[in-house]
Motif scaffolding. Structure first.
Motif: not given
Length: 110
Positions: A12-20, A24-27, A51-56
């Motif tokens: 669940g936190h991998v998904v949350s981290g990826t979305l967060a 950030i990265a998208g902006g 995004s992937l790196q943030g999720g991992v």
């Protein structure tokens, strides 16, 4: 023992981290595209990579925290090591994809 609260769901936190990270990265990448310092394709690539790196990284941090809560220091170090390896792997794959894309662009121009 370190009280880290209730164990948390790593996936669940991998998904949350990826979305967060995507937000950030998208902006940040959108801002660069608006300034004209980055192309749309490069911005999308960078956003996906970050995004992937943030999720991992988020998943590894949560897994490490769960292990610390059980006083399992080896498990915590293992989780962090896997996180580092995952972020590094994504970086290397990203570099290879960019090199391949650059080569294909050069071939198309000739």
């Amino acid at each position: 023992m370190i009280d880290t609260g209730a164990p948390r769901n790593v996936l669940g936190h991998v998904v949350s981290g990826t979305l967060a990270s995507a937000a950030i990265a998208g902006g940040m990448q959108y801002n660069q595209v608006q300034k004209g310092t980055l192309g749309k394709k490069e911005a999308i690539h960078a956003t996906l990579k970050l995004s992937l790196q943030g999720g991992v990284a988020t998943g590894a941090a949560i897994a490490a925290t769960n292990h610390l809560g059980k006083s399992n220091f080896f498990g915590a170090l293992s989780a962090l090591s896997l996180g580092i390896a995952g972020v590094y792997a994504i970086e290397k794959i990203s570099e290879q994809l960019q090199e391949k894309d650059s080569c294909e662009s050069l071939e198309a121009q000739q």
